[in-house]
Design a protein around this motif. Structure first.
Motif, PDB file in Angstrom:
ATOM      1  N   ILE A  16       0.835  -1.209   0.000  1.00 18.49           N
ATOM      2  CA  ILE A  16       0.000   0.000   0.000  1.00 18.49           C
ATOM      3  C   ILE A  16       0.867   1.255   0.000  1.00 18.49           C
ATOM      4  O   ILE A  16       0.591   2.226  -0.716  1.00 18.49           O
ATOM      5  CB  ILE A  16      -0.948  -0.026   1.216  1.00 18.49           C
ATOM      6  CG1 ILE A  16      -1.927  -1.204   1.092  1.00 18.49           C
ATOM      7  CG2 ILE A  16      -1.722   1.278   1.331  1.00 18.49           C
ATOM      8  CD1 ILE A  16      -2.788  -1.410   2.316  1.00 18.49           C
ATOM      9  N   SER A  17       1.940   1.233   0.785  1.00 19.01           N
ATOM     10  CA  SER A  17       2.801   2.409   0.887  1.00 19.01           C
ATOM     11  C   SER A  17       3.517   2.699  -0.434  1.00 19.01           C
ATOM     12  O   SER A  17       3.542   3.844  -0.904  1.00 19.01           O
ATOM     13  CB  SER A  17       3.814   2.213   2.013  1.00 19.01           C
ATOM     14  OG  SER A  17       4.732   3.277   2.064  1.00 19.01           O
ATOM     15  N   LEU A  18       4.082   1.667  -1.070  1.00 16.79           N
ATOM     16  CA  LEU A  18       4.827   1.870  -2.310  1.00 16.79           C
ATOM     17  C   LEU A  18       3.900   2.254  -3.463  1.00 16.79           C
ATOM     18  O   LEU A  18       4.263   3.092  -4.301  1.00 16.79           O
ATOM     19  CB  LEU A  18       5.617   0.607  -2.660  1.00 16.79           C
ATOM     20  CG  LEU A  18       6.770   0.256  -1.705  1.00 16.79           C
ATOM     21  CD1 LEU A  18       7.370  -1.096  -2.047  1.00 16.79           C
ATOM     22  CD2 LEU A  18       7.847   1.333  -1.738  1.00 16.79           C
ATOM     23  N   LYS A  19       2.726   1.680  -3.513  1.00 18.39           N
ATOM     24  CA  LYS A  19       1.775   2.060  -4.555  1.00 18.39           C
ATOM     25  C   LYS A  19       1.294   3.490  -4.358  1.00 18.39           C
ATOM     26  O   LYS A  19       1.115   4.230  -5.332  1.00 18.39           O
ATOM     27  CB  LYS A  19       0.582   1.096  -4.539  1.00 18.39           C
ATOM     28  CG  LYS A  19       0.920  -0.320  -4.967  1.00 18.39           C
ATOM     29  CD  LYS A  19       1.195  -0.432  -6.453  1.00 18.39           C
ATOM     30  CE  LYS A  19      -0.060  -0.306  -7.257  1.00 18.39           C
ATOM     31  NZ  LYS A  19       0.183  -0.518  -8.703  1.00 18.39           N
ATOM     32  N   ARG A  20       1.082   3.885  -3.102  1.00 17.73           N
ATOM     33  CA  ARG A  20       0.613   5.242  -2.831  1.00 17.73           C
ATOM     34  C   ARG A  20       1.675   6.273  -3.188  1.00 17.73           C
ATOM     35  O   ARG A  20       1.365   7.367  -3.667  1.00 17.73           O
ATOM     36  CB  ARG A  20       0.222   5.365  -1.360  1.00 17.73           C
ATOM     37  CG  ARG A  20      -0.358   6.729  -0.989  1.00 17.73           C
ATOM     38  CD  ARG A  20      -0.733   6.809   0.472  1.00 17.73           C
ATOM     39  NE  ARG A  20       0.412   6.606   1.338  1.00 17.73           N
ATOM     40  CZ  ARG A  20       0.563   5.560   2.135  1.00 17.73           C
ATOM     41  NH1 ARG A  20      -0.377   4.622   2.190  1.00 17.73           N
ATOM     42  NH2 ARG A  20       1.630   5.424   2.884  1.00 17.73           N
ATOM     43  N   ASP A  21       2.935   5.919  -2.998  1.00 19.87           N
ATOM     44  CA  ASP A  21       4.023   6.851  -3.304  1.00 19.87           C
ATOM     45  C   ASP A  21       4.360   6.907  -4.793  1.00 19.87           C
ATOM     46  O   ASP A  21       5.197   7.722  -5.195  1.00 19.87           O
ATOM     47  CB  ASP A  21       5.274   6.461  -2.515  1.00 19.87           C
ATOM     48  CG  ASP A  21       5.068   6.646  -1.015  1.00 19.87           C
ATOM     49  OD1 ASP A  21       4.109   7.356  -0.629  1.00 19.87           O
ATOM     50  OD2 ASP A  21       5.851   6.071  -0.239  1.00 19.87           O
ATOM     51  N   GLY A  22       3.754   6.040  -5.592  1.00 16.70           N
ATOM     52  CA  GLY A  22       3.970   6.105  -7.037  1.00 16.70           C
ATOM     53  C   GLY A  22       5.110   5.260  -7.546  1.00 16.70           C
ATOM     54  O   GLY A  22       5.599   5.502  -8.665  1.00 16.70           O
TER      55      GLY A  22
END
Length: 539
Positions: free
Chosen positions: A479-485
């Motif tokens: 979730i964190s890596l996808k949210r950061d792009g």
């Protein structure tokens, strides 16, 4: 006099009048039957016209033929891997005339077929369907698979039936695959001398052990795959034509000998190789000097060499090698076999600078210095895949790919993709799997953020976990890596179609549905009226 007419002997006026009445009745009945037939024909025409009108206004009529042909190709599937889908094209052709015309105008839809030979004697039902496919494929290359049962009787005339169906179209067959072919059928392979790709698996042993198989007449043959055929030790090939060679369940001596006899090979794959064979007189001797294959670009190997074959790896050189696939047996052995480690060290020290892809299968545990040697000799590495490797091996390998030099530059600057597919834990304990996945999540996060600090997505890391994520840490990292792009994704199928985001969305919908409180509509209406103050409600 007509003996069949019951009124031929009538002489009284009453009989004559009755005859006239009956004749008039028969004529009226005949006219009514003709009218009813006309009504039935009218109804059929009207129903056909209504069907055509309904088809004309259907949404599929607005689709161009190119899109429909693409949809048909997906709906058909692959007849080579799934022969049951071969009737689908015929069924699609019965939908409407437009679909049937499109099917007949796209030859590539009919370009693949599997003929399954049945044990019962008589005419094979698949031959008629095969002729339909061959007629509709026109001049397009045709791929044919002939599958025999495991136990098949001797030649019983069926070969003549197949040849009769193929004799006018044999030049169309470009790819031929034969499974479990009896030795009595092997001479009939000369029919298909125009094929370019040939795959033979599980040939039944001939009565004489020294019988050889010749493909010299195959003037267009460039790709050959042999599987589980010890009788092919004396195989004769158009050596200079072969550019792709795949050997499965073959002795290591045969693999090495065929590799040396094909000077123009660009792809060589050997899977599940076996030990040396005792009778090796039919094959040329392997030289003692350096074994150099100039044009080989893709190499796949899955063999644990013993002491008698280890010397091969000391002399192998591939100056044009681009990709290496290594199938390791070390996952089921702890520690790794000495022969495999020796072979990898010998190959890694001779890696050319052209190598850019490495795929590792089923690696359990390798020494860190061996993994480091493998990577350090591949400085132009662009893609690396880990298939069913152990968690511990992947966790130890990722930091080696994330190293930098004294100036802070990455040692592997061209690395653009890492794929980790279904990592496995040695222990069946679920708690240990959770801990290993959590540790892998930490390494993945460090790897992605270090390789792509500016979020340009020039580097991607793909994780295929068909069993789903078991740790909270990996979910949070996703979730964190996808949210950061960042270009990081988790797939839940081997085809990499269904993302883990679909799983999260489904869980969120289920959770939202559970959190909606149940409210009685009448009670809520009374409460709203009381709160508004404009109505006096009598309970």
């Amino acid at each position: 006099m007509n003996n069949n007419d019951p009124f031929a002997t009538a002489s009284s006026p009453d009989d004559a009048a009755l005859k006239v009445v009956l004749m008039r009745y028969w004529e009226e009945q005949k006219q009514m039957e003709e009218r009813s037939e006309d009504i039935l024909r009218f109804r059929k025409k009207r129903a056909a016209r209504l069907r055509r009108q309904n088809n004309a206004v259907a949404s599929t009529r607005a689709l161009p033929p190119e899109v429909l042909s693409l949809i048909f190709s997906y709906a058909r599937g692959d007849p080579i891997s799934n022969p049951t889908c071969q009737q689908d094209l015929v069924r699609l052709g019965h939908i409407c005339s437009k679909w049937r015309n499109i099917l007949l105008l796209v030859p590539r839809l009919w370009s693949r077929f599997t003929l399954t030979i049945k044990l019962q004697s008589g005419k094979q039902h698949g031959l008629q369907l095969l002729e339909l496919y061959l007629n509709n494929t026109r001049d397009s290359p045709f791929s044919l698979c002939i599958s025999f049962p495991r136990v098949y009787p001797a030649y019983n005339g069926l070969a003549g039936q197949i040849f009769q169906a193929l004799q006018r179209h044999v030049s169309k067959v470009h790819t031929l695959k034969i499974e479990c072919v009896p030795w009595a059928w092997v001479p009939w392979l000369s029919w298909f001398s125009s094929v370019g790709a040939l795959e033979i698996s599980n040939v039944v042993m001939p009565p004489a052990p020294d019988v050889s198989l010749s493909f010299i007449r195959f003037t267009r043959l460039y790709r050959l795959e042999l599987s589980g055929s010890p009788c092919l030790r004396g195989v004769q090939l158009p050596w200079t034509q072969i550019t792709s060679l795949t050997l499965k369940s073959m002795p290591i001596d045969l693999c090495m000998s065929l590799l040396l006899q094909c000077p123009n090979l660009t792809e060589f794959h050997t899977l599940s190789s076996r030990r040396r064979i005792e009778n090796f007189a039919l094959m040329p001797q392997i030289p003692d000097h350096t074994i150099q294959v100039e044009q080989l670009e893709h190499l796949s190997w899955s063999y644990e060499p013993d002491s008698t074959c280890s010397s091969y790896y000391d002399r192998l050189q591939f100056p044009s090698l681009h990709s290496l696939c290594w199938y390791s047996p070390s996952y089921r052995r702890a520690p790794s076999a000495t022969g495999e480690l020796y072979a990898l060290r010998s190959l890694a020290t001779r890696f050319p600078p052209t190598i850019s892809q490495i795929r590792l299968f089923c690696v359990g545990s390798w020494p860190n210095d061996l993994t480091e040697l493998l990577f350090d000799n591949s400085k132009n590495l662009q893609i690396i895949h880990f298939f069913k490797c152990s968690y511990s091996f992947v966790i130890d390998a990722l930091p080696l790919l994330n190293r930098t030099d004294a100036q802070g530059r990455h040692i592997f600057p061209k690395l653009v993709e890492i794929l980790i597919q279904d990592p496995e834990a040695r222990s069946p304990n679920s708690s240990s799997r959770v801990l290993l996945e959590a540790e892998l999540a930490s390494r993945v996060t460090q790897m992605v953020r270090a390789r792509d600090p500016n979020k340009t997505k020039d580097f991607s890391l793909q994780l295929v976990q068909t069993s789903g994520l078991t740790s909270k840490e990996m979910r949070e990292a996703y979730i964190s890596l996808k949210r950061d792009g960042h270009a990081f994704n988790v797939w839940v199928d081997t085809a990499r179609v269904n993302s883990f985001q679909c799983v999260l969305d489904r869980e969120r919908r289920v959770k939202a549905k559970e959190e909606i409180p149940f409210v009685d509509s009448e009670s809520q209406l009374v409460q709203d009226l009381e709160d508004s103050g404009s109505w006096i409600v009598q309970r």
